[in-house]
Design a protein around this motif. Structure first.
Motif, short mmCIF file in Angstrom:
data_model
loop_
_atom_site.label_atom_id
_atom_site.label_comp_id
_atom_site.label_asym_id
_atom_site.label_seq_id
_atom_site.Cartn_x
_atom_site.Cartn_y
_atom_site.Cartn_z
N LEU A 203 4.17 4.86 -15.35
CA LEU A 203 3.43 3.65 -15.72
C LEU A 203 2.48 3.26 -14.59
O LEU A 203 1.32 2.91 -14.83
CB LEU A 203 4.42 2.51 -16.01
N ALA A 204 2.97 3.33 -13.35
CA ALA A 204 2.15 2.91 -12.20
C ALA A 204 0.97 3.84 -11.95
O ALA A 204 -0.13 3.38 -11.64
CB ALA A 204 3.03 2.82 -10.95
N THR A 205 1.18 5.17 -12.09
CA THR A 205 0.06 6.09 -11.85
C THR A 205 -0.96 5.99 -12.97
O THR A 205 -2.16 6.03 -12.73
CB THR A 205 0.53 7.55 -11.70
N TYR A 206 -0.49 5.85 -14.23
CA TYR A 206 -1.40 5.81 -15.37
C TYR A 206 -2.32 4.59 -15.32
O TYR A 206 -3.50 4.66 -15.66
CB TYR A 206 -0.62 5.83 -16.69
N THR A 207 -1.77 3.45 -14.92
CA THR A 207 -2.54 2.20 -14.94
C THR A 207 -3.36 1.99 -13.67
O THR A 207 -4.13 1.03 -13.58
CB THR A 207 -1.60 1.00 -15.10
N GLY A 208 -3.19 2.86 -12.66
CA GLY A 208 -3.91 2.68 -11.39
C GLY A 208 -3.18 1.76 -10.43
O GLY A 208 -3.64 1.53 -9.30
N ILE A 209 -2.01 1.23 -10.85
CA ILE A 209 -1.24 0.34 -9.98
C ILE A 209 -0.73 1.10 -8.76
O ILE A 209 -0.74 0.58 -7.63
CB ILE A 209 -0.07 -0.30 -10.77
N TYR A 210 -0.33 2.36 -8.96
CA TYR A 210 0.25 3.10 -7.83
C TYR A 210 -0.79 3.40 -6.75
O TYR A 210 -0.48 3.37 -5.56
CB TYR A 210 0.92 4.40 -8.32
N SER A 211 -2.03 3.67 -7.15
CA SER A 211 -3.09 3.91 -6.16
C SER A 211 -3.27 2.70 -5.26
O SER A 211 -3.45 2.81 -4.05
CB SER A 211 -4.42 4.23 -6.86
N LEU A 212 -3.22 1.49 -5.88
CA LEU A 212 -3.34 0.26 -5.10
C LEU A 212 -2.10 0.00 -4.24
O LEU A 212 -2.21 -0.49 -3.11
CB LEU A 212 -3.59 -0.92 -6.04
N LEU A 213 -0.91 0.35 -4.77
CA LEU A 213 0.32 0.20 -3.97
C LEU A 213 0.27 1.09 -2.73
O LEU A 213 0.68 0.69 -1.64
CB LEU A 213 1.55 0.57 -4.81
N ARG A 214 -0.24 2.32 -2.92
CA ARG A 214 -0.38 3.24 -1.77
C ARG A 214 -1.30 2.64 -0.72
O ARG A 214 -1.03 2.71 0.49
CB ARG A 214 -0.93 4.58 -2.25
N LEU A 215 -2.39 2.05 -1.18
CA LEU A 215 -3.35 1.40 -0.26
C LEU A 215 -2.68 0.23 0.46
O LEU A 215 -2.85 0.04 1.68
CB LEU A 215 -4.55 0.92 -1.08
N LEU A 216 -1.90 -0.55 -0.30
CA LEU A 216 -1.20 -1.70 0.27
C LEU A 216 -0.26 -1.28 1.39
O LEU A 216 -0.27 -1.86 2.49
CB LEU A 216 -0.41 -2.41 -0.84
N PHE A 217 0.56 -0.24 1.13
CA PHE A 217 1.53 0.20 2.15
C PHE A 217 0.86 0.90 3.33
O PHE A 217 1.34 0.82 4.45
CB PHE A 217 2.60 1.08 1.51
N SER A 218 -0.26 1.58 3.09
CA SER A 218 -0.94 2.24 4.21
C SER A 218 -1.58 1.21 5.15
O SER A 218 -1.74 1.46 6.34
CB SER A 218 -2.00 3.22 3.69
N ARG A 219 -1.92 0.02 4.62
CA ARG A 219 -2.56 -1.01 5.45
C ARG A 219 -1.58 -2.03 6.02
O ARG A 219 -1.75 -2.48 7.16
CB ARG A 219 -3.61 -1.77 4.61
N ALA A 220 -0.56 -2.40 5.20
CA ALA A 220 0.31 -3.50 5.64
C ALA A 220 1.73 -3.05 5.96
O ALA A 220 2.52 -3.84 6.48
CB ALA A 220 0.34 -4.58 4.55
N GLY A 221 2.08 -1.79 5.63
CA GLY A 221 3.44 -1.32 5.89
C GLY A 221 3.71 -1.15 7.37
O GLY A 221 2.84 -0.74 8.14
N LYS A 222 4.92 -1.49 7.79
CA LYS A 222 5.33 -1.35 9.20
C LYS A 222 6.56 -0.47 9.28
O LYS A 222 7.51 -0.69 8.52
CB LYS A 222 5.66 -2.72 9.81
#
Length: 555
Positions: free
Chosen positions: A11-30
């Motif tokens: 569901l996440a990859t199809y809707t583009g949500i996972y691409s944004l989650l990846r971006l979120l964790f690459s920028r804000a993940g510690k």
């Protein structure tokens, strides 16, 4: 149409949500562990090396692949398509590595390991029967590579079920990702933890992320997640594999995808968005479509559902019948004017519901403690010998319950699923109903020639279009251009084939007949007439025998 699905599509990859989650964790993940690709289970940078990003591993029970008391010549490899004299069997029998008459039980440990587990490699000093370009590969890696997860697996489901045990990948625990990616966290959660959440909890997680650096990413994620919740899909988890979604769920996911668009002044065309949906879900879709219209868009809907027709500002009815009996405008106007008219649609909408008296069941089938997909420990007795309807909102678990029911059916049963007929441009009602072979034999007998003259895949094919009836020109970056064949004018056959007649008609003329007309033409041929009669009985008498299946609607 059903969305294209694979085990790598969620569901996440199809809707583009996972691409944004990846971006979120690459920028804000510690701690910082890498860029966006590090969190992708579909790219080498992020996927777990053990399961290749699938989240599961398939263990093969080799004792079920081999009969140790037999030799290769006697059929020691018991898996389907590896029997004596098959092309796969020859890769072992012609390798020169084994005594083909020796029972597997008597192999040395090295011989057994070579037969079962050897990776692909080129043979040295191979015998003459061995193809020069061939690579040798053990039985287990070969089944893994060429059957499991490939199209061929669909033909061997029963055989694979007997030898394969699927379990979560022991290396990544089913998360699909490399260990490094899982160490990066936001508010104590890694990207796999968030992916396991349903959409409502995922929205709560996004509300907790306050770092200014990722404010825009969070806003975009929130919009996408909220649009899915608004259309009634809040119960779905982000990691849900798309192939397990129902038809109604996939339809609404597609609609939600467009609800997040900022574009205005567009025309949206929806072909029966209510198909397979519960009245509750139709109400949500109606609300979503009004939103699209309110933004200044035009919404055009092809529909049969009374609840969707009722919300129209303008109604156009086409009819009065189907096929050659249709194709004319029988009404235009408001919904109120439609209901006051004497059209077929208005008459059906005014017709009161009639209920029939139930009849007693002849037995029942017990389902106990079913826990598949959305079902939570469901137990139910399904009556036999009667017509049973399973109802509930989309995603409630109806299809999952039927899946559990199938496992309890040990005799023969007919399964009319939502999945589309596998079609290509050469597939027609005549081929699908398996009447074309009979028709070809009638033509062959009447003209004392071979049946191949009446096959557009064989000797009878038009030489220019090779029996397709059209020529297809592939265009770079655009859809292909499809044109009627200039030589056969869409008839598919060459001149010689068209010169042969049966009851005054050539093969192309017969295939352009509507099924309702063909019924009369083939009245003396019971094996054709009976099948065509069934098609007419379900209201498809207007289809032609030779119509390409690619032109048929979902209904």
């Amino acid at each position: 149409q059903r969305m294209h699905t694979s085990v790598r599509s969620t569901l996440a990859t199809y809707t583009g949500i996972y691409s944004l989650l990846r971006l979120l964790f690459s920028r804000a993940g510690k701690p910082f562990v890498g860029y966006s690709d590090t969190f992708s289970f579909n790219l080498p940078q992020g996927m777990c090396p053990r399961c290749q990003g699938l989240g599961y591993v398939d263990d093969i029970d080799e004792s079920k692949l081999i009969d140790p008391d037999k030799s290769l010549n006697q059929g020691a490899i018991t898996f389907v398509s590896f029997g004596p004299n098959t092309w796969r069997w020859k890769r072992y029998a012609n390798s020169g590595l084994f005594d083909n008459d020796k029972p597997v039980r008597d192999y040395t440990p090295d011989e057994y390991d070579t037969l079962m587990n050897a990776p692909r490699h080129r043979l040295t000093d191979a015998p003459a029967a061995w193809p020069k370009s061939a690579l040798y590969e053990g039985v287990i890696p070969r089944i893994r590579r060429s059957i499991i997860g490939k199209k061929e697996a669909a033909h061997h489901l029963e055989a694979l079920a007997a030898i394969v045990t699927r379990r979560p990948c022991p290396a990544c625990g089913g998360t699909r990702l490399r260990p490094g990616a899982l160490t990066s966290r936001i508010n104590q959660l890694n990207i796999a933890d968030v992916s396991r959440m349903d959409l409502v909890h995922a929205r709560d997680f996004l509300d907790s992320v306050t770092e200014p650096l990722v404010a825009e990413v969070v806003r975009q994620l929130h919009t996408k997640v909220q649009s899915l919740i608004d259309i009634g899909l809040g119960y779905l988890t982000l990691d849900r594999i798309t192939s397990t979604l129902s038809g109604g769920e996939t339809q609404r996911i597609k609609i939600a995808k467009f609800l997040t668009s900022e574009l205005v002044d567009l025309v949206y065309i929806l072909d029966e968005p209510s198909v397979g949906l519960h009245p509750h879900d139709i109400a949500l879709i109606n609300k979503a479509l009004r939103k699209l219209k309110a933004r200044g868009n035009t919404v055009l809907i092809v529909e049969h559902n009374p609840e969707v027709i009722a919300m129209a500002d303008h109604v156009i009815e086409i009819g009065p019948g189907a096929g050659s009996a249709g194709g004319t405008v029988t009404f235009t106007g408001s919904y109120g004017e439609l209901m006051a008219s004497d059209t077929l649609t208005a008459r059906m909408l005014h017709q009161p519901l009639r209920y029939r008296a139930p009849r007693p069941a002849t037995g029942s089938l017990a389902l106990r403690h079913v826990g598949l997909h959305n079902l939570h420990d469901v137990s139910v007795d399904v009556p036999l010998g009667v017509e049973t309807v399973i109802s509930g909102v989309a995603g409630a678990g109806k299809s999952s319950l039927i899946e559990a029911l199938r496992e309890q059916l040990h005799g023969d049963y007919v399964d009319l699923r939502q999945s589309a007929i596998t079609v290509n441009i050469r597939s027609t009602p005549a081929t699908y109903l398996e009447v074309l072979d009979v028709i070809r034999k009638l033509f062959a007998a009447a003209n004392h020639v071979a049946t191949s003259w009446f096959s557009y895949n064989g000797r009878g094919a038009c030489p220019r279009c090779k029996g397709k009836g059209v020529t297809i020109t592939n265009m770079a970056f655009m859809d292909p251009v499809v044109q009627e064949c200039e030589q056969c004018h869409g008839q598919r056959y060459n001149d010689r084939a068209l010169g042969y007649l049966y009851r005054g008609k050539n093969i192309a003329e017969v295939l352009t007949m509507a099924i309702s007309d063909a019924l009369e033409f083939f009245a003396p041929v019971p094996e054709v007439h009976a099948k065509l009669d069934n098609v007419a009985r379900v209201g498809l008498g207007y289809l032609t025998l030779g119509q390409s299946m690619t032109t048929l609607s979902g209904g």
